[in-house]
Design a protein around this motif. Structure first.
Motif, short mmCIF file in Angstrom:
data_model
loop_
_atom_site.label_atom_id
_atom_site.label_comp_id
_atom_site.label_asym_id
_atom_site.label_seq_id
_atom_site.Cartn_x
_atom_site.Cartn_y
_atom_site.Cartn_z
N ARG A 196 28.37 53.40 64.83
CA ARG A 196 28.49 53.71 63.40
C ARG A 196 27.86 52.63 62.53
O ARG A 196 27.44 52.89 61.40
CB ARG A 196 29.97 53.87 63.01
N ASP A 219 24.31 67.16 60.12
CA ASP A 219 23.94 66.86 61.51
C ASP A 219 23.98 65.37 61.84
O ASP A 219 24.15 65.00 63.00
CB ASP A 219 22.56 67.43 61.81
N ARG A 220 23.83 64.52 60.83
CA ARG A 220 23.84 63.08 61.12
C ARG A 220 25.26 62.50 61.13
O ARG A 220 25.46 61.36 61.53
CB ARG A 220 23.01 62.34 60.07
N SER A 221 26.22 63.29 60.66
CA SER A 221 27.59 62.80 60.54
C SER A 221 28.47 63.32 61.68
O SER A 221 28.33 64.46 62.11
CB SER A 221 28.19 63.26 59.20
N ASP A 222 29.38 62.48 62.14
CA ASP A 222 30.36 62.88 63.15
C ASP A 222 31.66 63.36 62.51
O ASP A 222 32.65 63.55 63.22
CB ASP A 222 30.65 61.71 64.09
N THR A 265 34.72 65.40 61.13
CA THR A 265 35.34 66.70 61.38
C THR A 265 35.25 67.52 60.11
O THR A 265 35.68 67.09 59.04
CB THR A 265 36.82 66.52 61.78
N ASP A 313 34.72 60.26 58.19
CA ASP A 313 35.45 60.74 59.37
C ASP A 313 35.88 62.20 59.23
O ASP A 313 36.01 62.91 60.22
CB ASP A 313 36.71 59.88 59.58
#
Length: 490
Positions: free
Chosen positions: A20, A117-120, A122, A176
Protein backbone atom coordinates in the motif's frame (compact mmCIF):
# COMPACT_ATOMS: atom_id res chain seq x y z
CA UNK A 1 26.90 -9.81 11.77
CA UNK A 2 26.51 -6.77 9.51
CA UNK A 3 27.06 -3.35 11.11
CA UNK A 4 23.91 -1.53 12.13
CA UNK A 5 24.24 1.04 9.33
CA UNK A 6 24.50 -1.78 6.78
CA UNK A 7 21.33 -3.42 8.13
CA UNK A 8 19.48 -0.10 7.91
CA UNK A 9 20.71 0.38 4.36
CA UNK A 10 19.42 -3.09 3.40
CA UNK A 11 16.00 -2.33 4.91
CA UNK A 12 15.78 0.91 2.96
CA UNK A 13 16.33 -1.03 -0.24
CA UNK A 14 13.35 -3.24 0.65
CA UNK A 15 11.04 -0.22 0.95
CA UNK A 16 8.06 -0.23 0.66
CA UNK A 17 7.47 -2.97 3.22
CA UNK A 18 3.69 -2.74 2.69
CA UNK A 19 2.47 -2.76 -0.95
CA UNK A 20 0.00 0.00 0.00
CA UNK A 21 2.96 2.32 0.57
CA UNK A 22 3.57 2.27 -3.16
CA UNK A 23 0.14 3.79 -3.82
CA UNK A 24 -0.01 7.50 -4.67
CA UNK A 25 -0.75 10.08 -2.00
CA UNK A 26 -2.61 12.34 -4.43
CA UNK A 27 -5.94 11.22 -5.86
CA UNK A 28 -4.82 11.77 -9.46
CA UNK A 29 -1.82 13.17 -11.30
CA UNK A 30 -1.34 13.98 -14.98
CA UNK A 31 0.26 10.64 -15.81
CA UNK A 32 -2.47 8.55 -14.11
CA UNK A 33 -5.26 10.53 -15.81
CA UNK A 34 -3.53 10.04 -19.17
CA UNK A 35 -3.21 6.30 -18.52
CA UNK A 36 -6.84 5.97 -17.43
CA UNK A 37 -8.43 8.02 -20.22
CA UNK A 38 -6.02 7.66 -23.11
CA UNK A 39 -5.85 11.45 -23.21
CA UNK A 40 -2.90 13.83 -23.49
CA UNK A 41 -1.91 16.13 -20.63
CA UNK A 42 -0.77 19.65 -21.39
CA UNK A 43 1.00 20.12 -18.03
CA UNK A 44 2.07 18.10 -15.02
CA UNK A 45 -0.32 18.36 -12.06
CA UNK A 46 -1.50 16.61 -8.93
CA UNK A 47 -5.16 16.67 -7.92
CA UNK A 48 -6.97 15.97 -4.67
CA UNK A 49 -10.51 15.77 -6.06
CA UNK A 50 -12.76 15.45 -9.11
CA UNK A 51 -15.71 17.72 -9.86
CA UNK A 52 -18.23 18.17 -12.68
CA UNK A 53 -20.02 21.29 -11.38
CA UNK A 54 -17.94 24.47 -11.52
CA UNK A 55 -19.91 25.89 -8.58
CA UNK A 56 -18.71 23.06 -6.34
CA UNK A 57 -15.04 23.09 -7.36
CA UNK A 58 -12.57 23.26 -4.48
CA UNK A 59 -8.86 24.09 -4.65
CA UNK A 60 -6.99 21.05 -5.99
CA UNK A 61 -9.83 19.56 -8.03
CA UNK A 62 -9.84 18.27 -11.59
CA UNK A 63 -12.82 19.75 -13.42
CA UNK A 64 -14.45 17.41 -15.96
CA UNK A 65 -16.17 19.41 -18.71
CA UNK A 66 -19.09 17.07 -19.30
CA UNK A 67 -21.42 17.59 -22.24
CA UNK A 68 -25.15 16.97 -22.04
CA UNK A 69 -28.15 17.60 -24.24
CA UNK A 70 -28.68 21.09 -22.83
CA UNK A 71 -25.36 22.03 -21.24
CA UNK A 72 -21.66 22.01 -22.12
CA UNK A 73 -19.21 22.04 -19.22
CA UNK A 74 -16.59 23.73 -21.39
CA UNK A 75 -18.53 26.98 -20.92
CA UNK A 76 -17.65 26.91 -17.22
CA UNK A 77 -13.91 26.22 -17.38
CA UNK A 78 -13.00 29.81 -16.44
CA UNK A 79 -15.28 29.59 -13.42
CA UNK A 80 -13.79 26.23 -12.39
CA UNK A 81 -10.23 27.56 -12.44
CA UNK A 82 -11.32 30.70 -10.62
CA UNK A 83 -12.51 28.39 -7.81
CA UNK A 84 -9.12 26.62 -7.66
CA UNK A 85 -9.18 23.76 -10.19
CA UNK A 86 -5.66 22.49 -11.00
CA UNK A 87 -6.61 20.90 -14.33
CA UNK A 88 -9.55 20.11 -16.58
CA UNK A 89 -10.52 17.14 -18.71
CA UNK A 90 -11.67 18.56 -22.04
CA UNK A 91 -12.39 17.60 -25.64
CA UNK A 92 -10.65 20.72 -26.95
CA UNK A 93 -7.50 22.69 -26.13
CA UNK A 94 -7.97 25.37 -23.46
CA UNK A 95 -5.68 27.98 -21.92
CA UNK A 96 -5.34 26.08 -18.66
CA UNK A 97 -3.68 22.79 -17.63
CA UNK A 98 -5.85 20.09 -19.15
CA UNK A 99 -6.04 16.52 -20.39
CA UNK A 100 -7.33 16.39 -23.94
CA UNK A 101 -9.70 13.47 -24.67
CA UNK A 102 -12.13 12.56 -27.45
CA UNK A 103 -15.20 12.37 -25.21
CA UNK A 104 -15.33 13.80 -21.69
CA UNK A 105 -18.29 11.62 -20.66
CA UNK A 106 -16.38 8.48 -21.69
CA UNK A 107 -13.33 9.87 -19.88
CA UNK A 108 -15.33 10.08 -16.64
CA UNK A 109 -16.26 6.40 -16.97
CA UNK A 110 -12.65 5.48 -17.72
CA UNK A 111 -11.45 7.43 -14.69
CA UNK A 112 -14.07 5.70 -12.53
CA UNK A 113 -13.05 2.23 -13.67
CA UNK A 114 -9.35 2.99 -13.18
CA UNK A 115 -10.04 4.19 -9.64
CA UNK A 116 -12.07 1.06 -8.92
CA UNK A 117 -9.44 -1.30 -10.32
CA UNK A 118 -6.44 0.23 -8.56
CA UNK A 119 -8.08 0.10 -5.13
CA UNK A 120 -8.43 -2.90 -2.83
CA UNK A 121 -11.38 -1.27 -1.05
CA UNK A 122 -14.43 -3.41 -0.29
CA UNK A 123 -17.20 -1.90 -2.41
CA UNK A 124 -20.75 -1.73 -1.06
CA UNK A 125 -23.74 -0.68 -3.17
CA UNK A 126 -27.07 0.45 -1.70
CA UNK A 127 -30.42 0.79 -3.48
CA UNK A 128 -34.09 0.60 -2.53
CA UNK A 129 -37.30 2.57 -2.77
CA UNK A 130 -36.86 4.24 0.62
CA UNK A 131 -33.88 4.96 2.86
CA UNK A 132 -30.99 4.64 0.39
CA UNK A 133 -29.13 7.77 1.43
CA UNK A 134 -29.58 7.29 5.17
CA UNK A 135 -28.44 3.66 5.05
CA UNK A 136 -25.48 4.58 2.83
CA UNK A 137 -24.44 7.25 5.32
CA UNK A 138 -24.85 4.88 8.28
CA UNK A 139 -22.72 2.17 6.66
CA UNK A 140 -20.08 4.75 5.80
CA UNK A 141 -20.06 6.20 9.33
CA UNK A 142 -19.69 2.69 10.79
CA UNK A 143 -16.80 1.67 8.55
CA UNK A 144 -15.10 5.05 8.62
CA UNK A 145 -15.08 5.02 12.40
CA UNK A 146 -13.52 1.57 12.64
CA UNK A 147 -10.99 2.16 9.85
CA UNK A 148 -9.94 5.57 11.20
CA UNK A 149 -10.93 7.50 8.14
CA UNK A 150 -10.19 4.91 5.45
CA UNK A 151 -13.76 4.74 4.13
CA UNK A 152 -15.21 6.53 1.10
CA UNK A 153 -18.77 7.13 -0.06
CA UNK A 154 -20.85 8.92 -2.65
CA UNK A 155 -21.90 12.33 -1.37
CA UNK A 156 -25.39 13.84 -1.42
CA UNK A 157 -27.60 11.72 -3.67
CA UNK A 158 -25.02 11.12 -6.40
CA UNK A 159 -26.76 7.92 -7.43
CA UNK A 160 -27.40 8.15 -11.19
CA UNK A 161 -25.53 7.56 -14.46
CA UNK A 162 -23.28 10.57 -13.75
CA UNK A 163 -23.16 10.59 -9.95
CA UNK A 164 -22.06 6.97 -9.55
CA UNK A 165 -19.03 7.14 -11.90
CA UNK A 166 -18.10 10.53 -10.42
CA UNK A 167 -18.19 9.01 -6.93
CA UNK A 168 -16.01 6.14 -8.16
CA UNK A 169 -13.54 8.56 -9.74
CA UNK A 170 -13.14 10.13 -6.29
CA UNK A 171 -12.24 6.80 -4.66
CA UNK A 172 -8.77 7.10 -3.06
CA UNK A 173 -6.36 4.29 -3.89
CA UNK A 174 -5.67 3.80 -0.18
CA UNK A 175 -9.31 3.42 0.92
CA UNK A 176 -10.32 0.25 2.77
CA UNK A 177 -14.07 0.58 2.21
CA UNK A 178 -16.32 2.40 -0.25
CA UNK A 179 -20.11 2.83 -0.22
CA UNK A 180 -22.16 3.84 -3.26
CA UNK A 181 -25.84 4.74 -3.58
CA UNK A 182 -27.74 3.68 -6.71
CA UNK A 183 -31.08 5.13 -7.77
CA UNK A 184 -33.42 4.72 -10.70
CA UNK A 185 -36.76 5.90 -12.04
CA UNK A 186 -36.91 3.81 -15.23
CA UNK A 187 -36.26 0.19 -16.15
CA UNK A 188 -32.69 -0.57 -17.17
CA UNK A 189 -30.93 2.02 -15.03
CA UNK A 190 -29.59 -0.05 -12.12
CA UNK A 191 -27.58 -2.69 -14.03
CA UNK A 192 -25.19 -0.18 -15.68
CA UNK A 193 -24.53 1.42 -12.29
CA UNK A 194 -23.79 -1.98 -10.76
CA UNK A 195 -21.44 -2.72 -13.64
CA UNK A 196 -19.53 0.49 -12.90
CA UNK A 197 -19.10 -0.32 -9.21
CA UNK A 198 -18.90 -4.14 -9.33
CA UNK A 199 -19.79 -4.34 -5.64
CA UNK A 200 -18.65 -6.99 -3.20
CA UNK A 201 -21.81 -6.32 -1.18
CA UNK A 202 -25.18 -5.09 -2.47
CA UNK A 203 -28.05 -4.06 -0.18
CA UNK A 204 -31.70 -3.38 -1.01
CA UNK A 205 -33.41 -1.35 1.73
CA UNK A 206 -37.06 -1.92 0.80
CA UNK A 207 -39.53 -2.10 -2.08
CA UNK A 208 -42.24 0.57 -2.24
CA UNK A 209 -44.24 2.41 -4.94
CA UNK A 210 -41.61 5.06 -5.71
CA UNK A 211 -41.43 5.77 -9.48
CA UNK A 212 -44.32 3.37 -10.05
CA UNK A 213 -45.58 5.72 -12.77
CA UNK A 214 -42.62 4.67 -14.93
CA UNK A 215 -42.29 1.02 -13.91
CA UNK A 216 -45.96 0.08 -13.68
CA UNK A 217 -45.96 -2.31 -10.71
CA UNK A 218 -44.22 -3.17 -7.46
CA UNK A 219 -43.07 -6.44 -9.01
CA UNK A 220 -41.30 -4.47 -11.73
CA UNK A 221 -39.69 -2.24 -9.10
CA UNK A 222 -38.42 -5.30 -7.20
CA UNK A 223 -37.04 -6.76 -10.43
CA UNK A 224 -35.27 -3.52 -11.34
CA UNK A 225 -33.78 -3.05 -7.88
CA UNK A 226 -32.54 -6.65 -8.02
CA UNK A 227 -30.44 -5.75 -11.05
CA UNK A 228 -27.93 -4.41 -8.53
CA UNK A 229 -26.80 -8.03 -8.13
CA UNK A 230 -25.84 -8.37 -11.80
CA UNK A 231 -22.59 -6.44 -11.40
CA UNK A 232 -21.40 -8.16 -8.23
CA UNK A 233 -17.96 -9.75 -7.99
CA UNK A 234 -17.70 -13.51 -7.58
CA UNK A 235 -18.39 -14.53 -4.00
CA UNK A 236 -20.31 -11.34 -3.26
CA UNK A 237 -23.10 -10.93 -0.71
CA UNK A 238 -26.65 -9.76 -1.45
CA UNK A 239 -28.44 -8.22 1.55
CA UNK A 240 -32.24 -8.34 1.17
CA UNK A 241 -35.15 -7.25 3.43
CA UNK A 242 -36.87 -10.30 4.90
CA UNK A 243 -40.22 -8.64 5.62
CA UNK A 244 -41.08 -7.60 2.07
CA UNK A 245 -43.85 -9.13 -0.01
CA UNK A 246 -41.16 -9.45 -2.68
CA UNK A 247 -38.40 -11.05 -0.60
CA UNK A 248 -38.55 -14.37 -2.42
CA UNK A 249 -38.52 -12.60 -5.77
CA UNK A 250 -35.35 -10.68 -4.86
CA UNK A 251 -33.69 -13.73 -3.32
CA UNK A 252 -34.32 -15.70 -6.51
CA UNK A 253 -32.66 -12.97 -8.58
CA UNK A 254 -29.59 -13.10 -6.35
CA UNK A 255 -29.32 -16.88 -6.23
CA UNK A 256 -29.57 -17.19 -10.01
CA UNK A 257 -26.41 -15.08 -10.13
CA UNK A 258 -24.64 -17.30 -7.61
CA UNK A 259 -24.15 -14.74 -4.85
CA UNK A 260 -24.55 -15.33 -1.13
CA UNK A 261 -27.86 -14.11 0.32
CA UNK A 262 -28.30 -12.52 3.76
CA UNK A 263 -31.76 -11.36 4.86
CA UNK A 264 -32.61 -8.85 7.58
CA UNK A 265 -35.78 -7.85 9.39
CA UNK A 266 -38.41 -8.99 11.89
CA UNK A 267 -39.19 -12.27 10.13
CA UNK A 268 -38.42 -15.38 12.18
CA UNK A 269 -36.17 -16.77 9.45
CA UNK A 270 -34.20 -13.55 8.83
CA UNK A 271 -30.42 -14.01 9.02
CA UNK A 272 -30.11 -10.68 10.87
CA UNK A 273 -33.25 -10.68 13.01
CA UNK A 274 -34.82 -8.12 15.30
CA UNK A 275 -35.32 -9.52 18.79
CA UNK A 276 -36.47 -6.40 20.58
CA UNK A 277 -36.78 -2.64 20.14
CA UNK A 278 -37.45 -0.36 23.09
CA UNK A 279 -38.29 3.34 22.55
CA UNK A 280 -35.77 5.74 24.08
CA UNK A 281 -36.52 9.16 25.50
CA UNK A 282 -34.89 11.12 22.67
CA UNK A 283 -37.12 9.43 20.08
CA UNK A 284 -34.71 6.71 18.99
CA UNK A 285 -34.68 3.03 19.92
CA UNK A 286 -32.64 0.51 21.86
CA UNK A 287 -32.34 -2.47 19.52
CA UNK A 288 -31.38 -6.07 20.20
CA UNK A 289 -30.64 -8.17 17.13
CA UNK A 290 -29.69 -11.80 16.48
CA UNK A 291 -26.98 -12.19 13.86
CA UNK A 292 -26.95 -15.97 14.07
CA UNK A 293 -23.49 -16.38 15.55
CA UNK A 294 -23.95 -13.53 18.04
CA UNK A 295 -26.40 -11.07 19.50
CA UNK A 296 -25.84 -7.32 19.54
CA UNK A 297 -27.52 -4.51 21.45
CA UNK A 298 -27.20 -0.93 20.27
CA UNK A 299 -28.99 2.42 20.16
CA UNK A 300 -30.43 4.02 17.03
CA UNK A 301 -30.61 7.82 17.28
CA UNK A 302 -33.02 8.25 14.37
CA UNK A 303 -36.69 7.87 15.34
CA UNK A 304 -39.19 5.55 13.70
CA UNK A 305 -39.72 1.85 13.03
CA UNK A 306 -38.19 2.25 9.57
CA UNK A 307 -34.85 3.14 11.15
CA UNK A 308 -34.98 0.02 13.30
CA UNK A 309 -35.22 -2.00 10.08
CA UNK A 310 -32.55 0.15 8.40
CA UNK A 311 -30.18 -0.51 11.29
CA UNK A 312 -30.46 -4.28 10.76
CA UNK A 313 -29.43 -3.82 7.12
CA UNK A 314 -26.51 -1.67 8.23
CA UNK A 315 -25.35 -4.34 10.67
CA UNK A 316 -25.61 -7.00 7.96
CA UNK A 317 -23.54 -4.91 5.56
CA UNK A 318 -20.86 -4.05 8.13
CA UNK A 319 -20.52 -7.69 9.11
CA UNK A 320 -20.30 -8.79 5.47
CA UNK A 321 -17.56 -6.18 4.90
CA UNK A 322 -15.55 -7.46 7.84
CA UNK A 323 -16.18 -4.26 9.75
CA UNK A 324 -16.52 -3.75 13.49
CA UNK A 325 -20.07 -4.15 14.82
CA UNK A 326 -19.31 -2.17 17.99
CA UNK A 327 -18.27 0.79 15.84
CA UNK A 328 -21.48 0.36 13.83
CA UNK A 329 -23.51 0.54 17.04
CA UNK A 330 -21.75 3.73 18.10
CA UNK A 331 -22.25 5.27 14.66
CA UNK A 332 -25.99 4.49 14.69
CA UNK A 333 -26.28 5.97 18.18
CA UNK A 334 -24.66 9.22 17.07
CA UNK A 335 -26.23 9.73 13.64
CA UNK A 336 -28.32 12.84 13.18
CA UNK A 337 -30.82 13.38 10.41
CA UNK A 338 -29.56 14.59 7.05
CA UNK A 339 -30.73 17.80 5.40
CA UNK A 340 -34.08 17.06 3.80
CA UNK A 341 -34.00 13.54 5.23
CA UNK A 342 -34.78 13.79 8.91
CA UNK A 343 -32.74 16.75 10.15
CA UNK A 344 -34.35 18.10 13.33
CA UNK A 345 -34.45 21.76 14.37
CA UNK A 346 -35.67 23.63 17.44
CA UNK A 347 -37.46 26.66 16.02
CA UNK A 348 -38.94 29.71 17.69
CA UNK A 349 -42.57 29.34 18.81
CA UNK A 350 -44.95 31.22 21.06
CA UNK A 351 -43.83 30.60 24.63
CA UNK A 352 -40.68 28.70 23.73
CA UNK A 353 -39.57 26.24 21.07
CA UNK A 354 -41.16 23.83 18.59
CA UNK A 355 -39.54 20.86 16.86
CA UNK A 356 -39.31 20.89 13.05
CA UNK A 357 -38.42 17.64 11.25
CA UNK A 358 -37.09 18.23 7.73
CA UNK A 359 -38.08 15.43 5.35
CA UNK A 360 -38.51 17.79 2.40
CA UNK A 361 -36.20 16.05 -0.08
CA UNK A 362 -38.32 13.08 -1.11
CA UNK A 363 -41.64 11.34 -0.56
CA UNK A 364 -43.51 8.22 -1.60
CA UNK A 365 -46.37 6.32 0.06
CA UNK A 366 -44.10 4.11 2.16
CA UNK A 367 -41.87 6.90 3.44
CA UNK A 368 -44.92 9.10 4.14
CA UNK A 369 -46.45 6.40 6.31
CA UNK A 370 -43.16 5.75 8.11
CA UNK A 371 -42.49 9.38 8.96
CA UNK A 372 -46.10 10.04 10.00
CA UNK A 373 -45.87 7.04 12.32
CA UNK A 374 -42.64 8.48 13.76
CA UNK A 375 -44.32 11.87 14.25
CA UNK A 376 -47.15 10.15 16.09
CA UNK A 377 -44.61 8.62 18.47
CA UNK A 378 -42.91 11.96 19.11
CA UNK A 379 -43.84 13.57 22.45
CA UNK A 380 -45.47 16.89 21.59
CA UNK A 381 -48.10 19.41 22.67
CA UNK A 382 -49.58 19.36 19.17
CA UNK A 383 -48.47 17.52 16.03
CA UNK A 384 -48.53 19.28 12.67
CA UNK A 385 -47.74 17.80 9.25
CA UNK A 386 -46.89 19.89 6.18
CA UNK A 387 -47.23 17.38 3.33
CA UNK A 388 -46.28 18.02 -0.28
CA UNK A 389 -47.40 16.02 -3.29
CA UNK A 390 -45.79 12.65 -4.00
CA UNK A 391 -44.56 12.65 -7.60
CA UNK A 392 -44.08 9.91 -10.22
CA UNK A 393 -47.12 7.90 -9.11
CA UNK A 394 -49.00 8.26 -12.41
CA UNK A 395 -52.49 6.79 -12.39
CA UNK A 396 -51.89 5.55 -8.84
CA UNK A 397 -51.62 9.13 -7.48
CA UNK A 398 -55.27 9.70 -6.46
CA UNK A 399 -55.45 6.46 -4.49
CA UNK A 400 -52.06 6.73 -2.80
CA UNK A 401 -52.65 10.34 -1.73
CA UNK A 402 -56.16 9.67 -0.41
CA UNK A 403 -54.89 6.65 1.56
CA UNK A 404 -52.71 8.92 3.71
CA UNK A 405 -55.84 9.81 5.70
CA UNK A 406 -55.46 6.56 7.63
CA UNK A 407 -51.87 7.06 8.90
CA UNK A 408 -52.71 10.69 9.73
CA UNK A 409 -55.55 9.48 11.95
CA UNK A 410 -53.50 6.66 13.46
CA UNK A 411 -50.72 9.12 14.39
CA UNK A 412 -53.24 11.56 15.91
CA UNK A 413 -51.92 14.47 13.84
CA UNK A 414 -53.69 17.63 14.99
CA UNK A 415 -53.34 19.77 11.86
CA UNK A 416 -52.29 19.09 8.28
CA UNK A 417 -51.18 21.55 5.63
CA UNK A 418 -51.42 19.96 2.18
CA UNK A 419 -49.30 21.39 -0.63
CA UNK A 420 -49.62 20.75 -4.37
CA UNK A 421 -52.25 19.64 -6.82
CA UNK A 422 -52.02 15.90 -6.08
CA UNK A 423 -52.74 16.57 -2.40
CA UNK A 424 -56.29 17.61 -3.37
CA UNK A 425 -57.17 13.92 -3.29
CA UNK A 426 -56.17 13.74 0.38
CA UNK A 427 -58.03 16.99 1.12
CA UNK A 428 -61.20 15.50 -0.37
CA UNK A 429 -60.78 12.32 1.70
CA UNK A 430 -60.17 14.26 4.93
CA UNK A 431 -63.20 16.43 4.19
CA UNK A 432 -65.35 13.35 3.62
CA UNK A 433 -64.19 11.73 6.85
CA UNK A 434 -64.68 14.90 8.84
CA UNK A 435 -68.22 15.29 7.52
CA UNK A 436 -69.04 11.69 8.36
CA UNK A 437 -67.42 11.98 11.83
CA UNK A 438 -65.66 8.63 11.36
CA UNK A 439 -63.17 8.61 14.23
CA UNK A 440 -60.32 11.09 14.60
CA UNK A 441 -59.74 13.45 11.68
CA UNK A 442 -57.21 16.30 11.76
CA UNK A 443 -58.03 19.84 10.80
CA UNK A 444 -56.48 20.68 7.45
CA UNK A 445 -55.80 23.29 4.80
CA UNK A 446 -54.83 22.92 1.17
CA UNK A 447 -52.26 25.23 -0.48
CA UNK A 448 -51.03 25.60 -4.03
CA UNK A 449 -47.36 26.03 -3.12
CA UNK A 450 -44.74 26.58 -0.40
CA UNK A 451 -45.36 30.32 -0.02
CA UNK A 452 -49.02 29.72 0.88
CA UNK A 453 -47.98 26.89 3.18
CA UNK A 454 -45.60 29.23 5.05
CA UNK A 455 -48.43 31.71 5.55
CA UNK A 456 -50.78 28.94 6.67
CA UNK A 457 -48.27 27.64 9.23
CA UNK A 458 -47.74 31.18 10.51
CA UNK A 459 -51.51 31.61 10.79
CA UNK A 460 -51.85 28.30 12.65
CA UNK A 461 -49.38 29.63 15.21
CA UNK A 462 -46.82 27.22 16.61
CA UNK A 463 -46.55 27.13 20.39
CA UNK A 464 -44.06 25.70 22.85
CA UNK A 465 -43.81 21.92 22.57
CA UNK A 466 -45.36 21.54 19.11
CA UNK A 467 -43.78 19.15 16.58
CA UNK A 468 -43.90 19.81 12.83
CA UNK A 469 -43.11 17.33 10.05
CA UNK A 470 -42.30 18.78 6.61
CA UNK A 471 -42.33 16.14 3.88
CA UNK A 472 -42.90 16.03 0.13
CA UNK A 473 -41.23 15.32 -3.17
CA UNK A 474 -38.28 17.64 -3.77
CA UNK A 475 -39.91 19.31 -6.79
CA UNK A 476 -42.71 20.65 -4.56
CA UNK A 477 -40.14 22.98 -3.01
CA UNK A 478 -40.85 22.53 0.70
CA UNK A 479 -37.15 22.99 1.37
CA UNK A 480 -37.85 26.73 1.08
CA UNK A 481 -40.40 26.44 3.89
CA UNK A 482 -37.83 24.65 6.05
CA UNK A 483 -35.25 27.36 5.30
CA UNK A 484 -37.78 30.06 6.19
CA UNK A 485 -38.53 28.63 9.62
CA UNK A 486 -34.97 27.57 10.44
CA UNK A 487 -33.04 30.55 9.04
CA UNK A 488 -31.94 31.65 12.51
CA UNK A 489 -31.19 28.13 13.70
CA UNK A 490 -27.90 26.22 13.60
Amino acid sequence: MKPLHAQSHALLHKWPLDPRDALPMSLWDAASVEAATGGRASHAFQASGVEMDSRDVRPGDIFIALKGEAMDGHKFIDAAFAKGAVAAITDRAVNYPHVLVKDTNAALHALAHAARDRSDATRIAVTGSVGKTGVKEAIFASLNRASRGAAHRSVRSYNNHVGVPLSLARLPARADFSVFEMGMNHTGEIAPLADHVRPHIALITTIAPAHIENLGSLEAIADEKSQIFTGMVKGGTAIIPADSEYTERMVNHARKLGVKVVTFGRSADADVRLLDAIPEGHGGSLVTADLGSQRVCYSVAEPGDHWISNSLGVMAAVRAAGGDLASAGLALAEMGGLKGRGARFDITAVGGKALLVDESYNANPASMRATLRALGQTPAHRRVAVLGSMKELGDFAPRFHAQLAEPLADAQIDHVILVGDEMRHLAVELGRRSAASLGFTPSFAHCEGPAQAMAELDMFGLTNGDAVLVKGSNSVGLGSLVSHFTRDQK
